[in-house]
Design a protein around this motif. Structure first.
Motif, PDB file in Angstrom:
ATOM      1  N   HIS A   1      -0.098   7.249  10.689  1.00 52.06           N
ATOM      2  CA  HIS A   1      -1.139   7.257   9.882  1.00 52.06           C
ATOM      3  C   HIS A   1      -0.681   5.999   8.944  1.00 52.06           C
ATOM      4  CE1 HIS A   1      -4.383   7.773   6.870  1.00 52.06           C
ATOM      5  NE2 HIS A   1      -3.368   8.048   5.934  1.00 52.06           N
ATOM      6  N   ILE A   2       0.641   5.932   8.142  1.00 53.75           N
ATOM      7  CA  ILE A   2       1.036   5.214   7.390  1.00 53.75           C
ATOM      8  C   ILE A   2       1.257   3.635   7.920  1.00 53.75           C
ATOM      9  CG2 ILE A   2       3.659   5.431   7.738  1.00 53.75           C
ATOM     10  CD1 ILE A   2       1.661   4.718   4.258  1.00 53.75           C
ATOM     11  N   GLU A   3       1.650   3.664   9.438  1.00 52.89           N
ATOM     12  CA  GLU A   3       1.581   2.442  10.039  1.00 52.89           C
ATOM     13  C   GLU A   3       0.405   2.026  10.020  1.00 52.89           C
ATOM     14  OE1 GLU A   3       3.430   3.599  13.732  1.00 52.89           O
ATOM     15  OE2 GLU A   3       5.488   3.385  12.863  1.00 52.89           O
ATOM     16  N   MET A   4      -0.855   2.889  10.427  1.00 55.85           N
ATOM     17  CA  MET A   4      -2.340   2.435  10.772  1.00 55.85           C
ATOM     18  C   MET A   4      -2.818   1.826   9.358  1.00 55.85           C
ATOM     19  SD  MET A   4      -5.600   4.538  11.531  1.00 55.85           S
ATOM     20  CE  MET A   4      -5.581   5.173  10.177  1.00 55.85           C
ATOM     21  N   CYS A   5      -2.320   2.405   8.066  1.00 59.07           N
ATOM     22  CA  CYS A   5      -2.708   1.706   6.685  1.00 59.07           C
ATOM     23  C   CYS A   5      -2.033   0.535   6.604  1.00 59.07           C
ATOM     24  CB  CYS A   5      -2.390   2.763   5.706  1.00 59.07           C
ATOM     25  SG  CYS A   5      -3.092   4.321   5.796  1.00 59.07           S
ATOM     26  N   TRP A   6      -0.655   0.313   7.087  1.00 58.93           N
ATOM     27  CA  TRP A   6      -0.170  -0.813   6.974  1.00 58.93           C
ATOM     28  C   TRP A   6      -0.709  -1.983   7.667  1.00 58.93           C
ATOM     29  CZ3 TRP A   6       3.266  -3.603   4.173  1.00 58.93           C
ATOM     30  CH2 TRP A   6       3.771  -4.866   4.629  1.00 58.93           C
TER      31      TRP A   6
ATOM     32  N   SER B   1      -6.344  -7.248   6.406  1.00 62.59           N
ATOM     33  CA  SER B   1      -7.168  -7.754   5.175  1.00 62.59           C
ATOM     34  C   SER B   1      -6.486  -9.013   4.464  1.00 62.59           C
ATOM     35  CB  SER B   1      -7.634  -6.488   4.143  1.00 62.59           C
ATOM     36  OG  SER B   1      -6.315  -5.968   3.727  1.00 62.59           O
ATOM     37  N   LYS B   2      -5.451  -8.742   4.582  1.00 64.51           N
ATOM     38  CA  LYS B   2      -4.402  -9.729   3.769  1.00 64.51           C
ATOM     39  C   LYS B   2      -4.856 -11.172   4.596  1.00 64.51           C
ATOM     40  CE  LYS B   2       0.236 -11.106   2.700  1.00 64.51           C
ATOM     41  NZ  LYS B   2       1.626 -10.711   2.432  1.00 64.51           N
ATOM     42  N   ARG B   3      -4.604 -10.903   5.947  1.00 61.71           N
ATOM     43  CA  ARG B   3      -4.781 -12.087   6.748  1.00 61.71           C
ATOM     44  C   ARG B   3      -5.975 -12.810   6.687  1.00 61.71           C
ATOM     45  NH1 ARG B   3      -1.588  -9.386  10.236  1.00 61.71           N
ATOM     46  NH2 ARG B   3      -3.437  -8.631  11.573  1.00 61.71           N
ATOM     47  N   ARG B   4      -7.216 -11.967   6.558  1.00 60.86           N
ATOM     48  CA  ARG B   4      -8.561 -12.258   6.403  1.00 60.86           C
ATOM     49  C   ARG B   4      -8.819 -13.055   5.043  1.00 60.86           C
ATOM     50  NH1 ARG B   4     -10.594  -7.687   7.560  1.00 60.86           N
ATOM     51  NH2 ARG B   4     -10.954  -6.994   5.686  1.00 60.86           N
TER      52      ARG B   4
ATOM     53  N   SER C   1     -13.236 -11.140   0.540  1.00 58.76           N
ATOM     54  CA  SER C   1     -11.921 -10.838   1.122  1.00 58.76           C
ATOM     55  C   SER C   1     -11.040 -10.429   0.189  1.00 58.76           C
ATOM     56  CB  SER C   1     -11.619 -11.891   2.040  1.00 58.76           C
ATOM     57  OG  SER C   1     -12.238 -12.236   2.972  1.00 58.76           O
ATOM     58  N   LYS C   2     -10.823 -11.067  -0.920  1.00 64.84           N
ATOM     59  CA  LYS C   2     -10.012 -10.800  -2.163  1.00 64.84           C
ATOM     60  C   LYS C   2     -10.224  -9.280  -2.418  1.00 64.84           C
ATOM     61  CE  LYS C   2      -8.331 -12.010  -6.766  1.00 64.84           C
ATOM     62  NZ  LYS C   2      -8.752 -13.174  -7.495  1.00 64.84           N
ATOM     63  N   THR C   3     -11.595  -8.938  -2.569  1.00 61.72           N
ATOM     64  CA  THR C   3     -11.802  -7.500  -3.187  1.00 61.72           C
ATOM     65  C   THR C   3     -11.258  -6.444  -2.030  1.00 61.72           C
ATOM     66  OG1 THR C   3     -13.796  -8.410  -4.453  1.00 61.72           O
ATOM     67  CG2 THR C   3     -13.443  -6.122  -3.952  1.00 61.72           C
TER      68      THR C   3
ATOM     69  N   GLN D   1      -4.331  -1.128  -2.648  1.00 64.62           N
ATOM     70  CA  GLN D   1      -4.261   0.094  -3.470  1.00 64.62           C
ATOM     71  C   GLN D   1      -4.315   1.242  -2.584  1.00 64.62           C
ATOM     72  OE1 GLN D   1      -7.434   0.140  -6.133  1.00 64.62           O
ATOM     73  NE2 GLN D   1      -6.704  -1.904  -7.365  1.00 64.62           N
ATOM     74  N   LYS D   2      -5.272   1.512  -1.651  1.00 63.42           N
ATOM     75  CA  LYS D   2      -5.209   2.383  -0.743  1.00 63.42           C
ATOM     76  C   LYS D   2      -3.825   2.644  -0.050  1.00 63.42           C
ATOM     77  CE  LYS D   2      -7.763   4.774   3.185  1.00 63.42           C
ATOM     78  NZ  LYS D   2      -8.798   4.447   3.946  1.00 63.42           N
ATOM     79  N   PHE D   3      -3.288   1.509   0.628  1.00 65.72           N
ATOM     80  CA  PHE D   3      -2.181   1.864   1.213  1.00 65.72           C
ATOM     81  C   PHE D   3      -0.929   2.207   0.128  1.00 65.72           C
ATOM     82  CE2 PHE D   3       1.976  -0.380   2.470  1.00 65.72           C
ATOM     83  CZ  PHE D   3       2.314   0.068   3.554  1.00 65.72           C
ATOM     84  N   ASN D   4      -0.787   1.707  -0.862  1.00 66.62           N
ATOM     85  CA  ASN D   4       0.180   1.893  -1.803  1.00 66.62           C
ATOM     86  C   ASN D   4       0.006   3.483  -2.224  1.00 66.62           C
ATOM     87  OD1 ASN D   4       1.074  -0.835  -2.329  1.00 66.62           O
ATOM     88  ND2 ASN D   4      -0.052  -1.071  -3.708  1.00 66.62           N
ATOM     89  N   HIS D   5      -1.202   3.920  -2.138  1.00 58.26           N
ATOM     90  CA  HIS D   5      -1.203   5.420  -2.238  1.00 58.26           C
ATOM     91  C   HIS D   5      -0.748   6.143  -1.247  1.00 58.26           C
ATOM     92  CE1 HIS D   5      -3.081   9.037  -3.868  1.00 58.26           C
ATOM     93  NE2 HIS D   5      -3.504   9.114  -2.720  1.00 58.26           N
ATOM     94  N   GLU D   6      -1.144   5.627  -0.121  1.00 58.35           N
ATOM     95  CA  GLU D   6      -0.761   6.559   1.150  1.00 58.35           C
ATOM     96  C   GLU D   6       0.745   6.471   1.462  1.00 58.35           C
ATOM     97  OE1 GLU D   6      -2.661   8.273   3.080  1.00 58.35           O
ATOM     98  OE2 GLU D   6      -4.427   7.892   2.336  1.00 58.35           O
ATOM     99  N   GLN D   7       1.403   5.217   1.043  1.00 60.32           N
ATOM    100  CA  GLN D   7       2.780   5.067   1.136  1.00 60.32           C
ATOM    101  C   GLN D   7       3.407   6.018   0.107  1.00 60.32           C
ATOM    102  OE1 GLN D   7       4.906   1.171   1.996  1.00 60.32           O
ATOM    103  NE2 GLN D   7       4.801   1.245  -0.168  1.00 60.32           N
ATOM    104  N   HIS D   8       3.043   6.055  -1.084  1.00 66.43           N
ATOM    105  CA  HIS D   8       3.628   7.071  -2.018  1.00 66.43           C
ATOM    106  C   HIS D   8       3.423   8.468  -1.417  1.00 66.43           C
ATOM    107  CE1 HIS D   8       3.874   9.408  -5.567  1.00 66.43           C
ATOM    108  NE2 HIS D   8       4.638   8.395  -6.137  1.00 66.43           N
TER     109      HIS D   8
END
Length: 607
Positions: free
Chosen positions: A126-131, A137-140, A186-188, A195-202
């Motif tokens: 799951h965390i790998e999928m979020c990453w 999104s970052k590349r887009r 894309s920025k949004t 934010q979601k990834f940081n939450h999931e990673q935490h």
């Protein structure tokens, strides 16, 4: 200390470690299993060893275990059998309380471990999928920003160019605005996914992974505790049988302490005691008397009268040296203990009969065990039914054992008769249960068996009383004339008394014609034999004491009288002699001094 905090990045190593823990547990299970096999094998070997040295039933070994030393050895064998049972118990308990339990626990442990690591892998995926979403999104966003920048530069270029139409400029401006808007979107989106990834990673590193690793840690600690408990159980199961094994060893020590050498010595006395008196002193044998004889001493008149003392080679009280006698011929009892007419009123022997030591030594060197009866050998056994071939003490023991066995059989038959009688009464009261007349045949058969056993018991009790001196002793002639019980219950057993009449040494032979060729010691007596072919003489004897033959089958002799010997003492204390053709009978062997003819058939050869 928590694996989820300390080892948050060691998922793979934890997976290997927990698998190693399960392998260790399975290795321990294999060890205990092999230990149980060793215990079973050891117990089996101990049981086989104990069984190997157990006395066989109805064998000579079984009689040997009357001695306390042998009883201690037998107790040791029995305790070793119980000792083996404790090792079997160890194997059984280890199998049920350790192996079976641990095998089940290992299966549960594998399932639990699989579940925990499945959850860990799921969280990791799951965390790998979020990453990956974040990276996408970052590349887009990066691409949209670059395209917006290029669109802006193109618009500015078009706007500065005077040769470009206003429509192209407007189109470039709209294109630039569109790209800028896409970059903002894309920025949004990137910001949201970040934010979601940081939450999931935490959550992953501070909640999910610690929880999963904590469960794995608890699982591993439970495995360690369970293995420790199993090791403790392993020792306790061994310890549980130590008191019983100690009791087995205590019983062995107790059996060893119960060994009584005095009792064993007494048992040896009881087993081999013959009941005879030891021989007396051997007196001087005077061989100079024959030198004093004259020519007239050898005449026929002197040989019957004055020469009665010439046949005496020594004193009156020459004793027999019993160790040199044949093994199966016991020393004779006093005349009162074995009368030919079965009446114990014969005179007591003042002294025992004496024979030269050289005679007895030669007899010991040349004699073979006497066959009690050749005919009985043909019928399947040489042992008389009354055990008359044994010494008195041993005969008494054998007869007593036989009486006890018969009494037990009688009691068993009587119990069976009582049971049949009760069953018959039940049938009489309840005819539907069975026919009472059907038991009559069985009842009659049991009663008949009881009567037969009682007759047998009376027979052996009579013989026992004879040995113990309570009843008159039976003579050989009485046995020849009437064997009341032998003829009814033991036709195959023969005391060979009739055979003894046809053979001087008590053995049987088919060659009756050869008996007429027997030579006697004194040829002067040949004229006393007539055509009726009486028993041939096998030697002569000299009366040492006067004996009044008042009973049937005996003959009176006077001290110093010389007579013919026609039958040796067969172990009953009586010698058969003849005075003339019409006078013959038995005299106590201890009252005469016998001189056997070395040339007579069946006679012993004396040097």
């Amino acid at each position: 200390m928590s694996w989820g905090i300390e080892l948050w990045d060691q998922f793979d190593n934890l997976e290997k470690h927990t698998q190693w823990g399960i392998d260790i547990l399975e290795k321990y299970i294999k060890f205990v299993k092999e230990r149980t096999e060793i215990e079973l094998s050891y117990a089996k070997q101990l049981r086989n060893l104990s069984k190997k040295y157990q006395p066989k039933k109805n064998s000579k070994e079984e009689e040997e275990y009357r001695y306390t030393a042998c009883q201690a050895f037998l107790a040791t064998l029995n305790e070793m059998n119980d000792y083996a049972g404790q090792h079997e118990l160890i194997s059984e308990n280890m199998t049920s309380q350790i192996i079976v339990e641990l095998v089940r626990y290992v299966q549960e442990l594998k399932q639990e471990r699989k579940s925990h690591f499945h959850d860990g892998r799921k969280a990791q995926q799951h965390i790998e999928m979020c990453w990956k979403q974040l990276e996408s999104s970052k590349r887009r966003f990066e691409r949209d920003c670059k395209e917006a920048d290029r669109a802006q530069q193109y618009f500015e270029k078009m706007d500065a160019d005077i040769n470009v139409t206003k429509a192209d400029v407007e189109k470039a401006r709209q294109q630039a605005q569109t790209r800028h808007q896409m970059a903002e979107d894309s920025k949004t989106d990137y910001s949201s996914i970040l934010q979601k990834f940081n939450h999931e990673q935490h959550e992953y590193y501070h909640t999910h992974v610690p929880n999963i690793f904590q469960k794995i840690q608890e699982m591993e600690e439970r495995r360690i505790v369970r293995m420790g408990e199993s090791v403790k159980t392993y020792a306790e199961l061994d310890r549980q049988v130590i008191p019983i094994i100690g009791k087995c060893l205590d019983e062995i020590v107790k059996a060893a302490e119960s060994i009584d050498p005095k009792n064993d010595s007494q048992l040896v006395v009881e087993a081999y005691k013959s009941g005879f008196e030891p021989p007396g002193d051997i007196e001087f044998e005077d061989y100079t008397q024959p030198m004093k004889r004259t020519v007239s001493d050898n005449s026929l008149s002197n040989s019957r009268g004055e020469g009665k003392s010439e046949l005496k080679f020594g004193g009156k009280s020459k004793g027999k040296l019993w160790p040199f006698i044949k093994k199966n011929k016991p020393p004779p009892p006093p005349p009162a203990s074995a009368s030919p007419s079965a009446v114990p009123n014969g005179p007591q022997s003042p002294k025992q009969q004496k024979e030269p030591l050289s005679h007895r030594f030669n007899e010991f060197m040349t004699s073979k065990p006497k066959i009690h009866c050749f005919r009985s050998l043909k019928r399947g056994g040489a042992t008389p039914e009354d055990f008359s071939n044994l010494p008195p003490e041993q005969r008494r023991k054998k007869l007593q054992q036989k009486v006890d066995e018969l009494n037990k059989e009688i009691q068993k038959e009587m119990d069976q008769r009582d049971a049949i009688t009760k069953m018959k009464d039940v049938y009489l009261k309840n005819p539907q249960m069975g026919d009472p007349t059907s038991l009559d045949h069985k009842l009659a058969e049991v009663s008949q068996n009881i009567d037969k056993l009682r007759l047998e018991t009376q027979k052996f009790e009579a013989w026992l009383a004879e040995v113990e001196g309570r009843l008159p002793a039976r003579s050989d002639q009485a046995r020849r004339q009437s064997g009341m019980y032998e003829a009814q219950n033991a036709p195959s057993v023969n005391n060979c008394a009739q055979d003894r009449e046809s053979s001087p040494d008590g053995s049987y032979t088919e060659e009756q014609s050869q008996e007429s060729e027997v030579k006697v010691l004194a040829t002067d007596f040949d004229d006393e034999f007539d055509d009726e072919e009486p028993l041939p003489a096998i030697g002569t004897c000299k009366a040492l004491y006067t004996f009044e033959g008042q009973n049937e089958g005996t003959i009176s002799v006077v001290e110093g009288e010389t007579l013919y010997v026609i039958e040796e003492d067969k172990g009953d204390g009586w010698t058969r002699i003849r005075r003339n053709e019409d006078e013959e009978g038995y005299v106590p062997t201890s009252y005469v001094e016998v001189y056997l003819d070395k040339n007579a058939k069946g006679a012993k050869t004396y040097i």
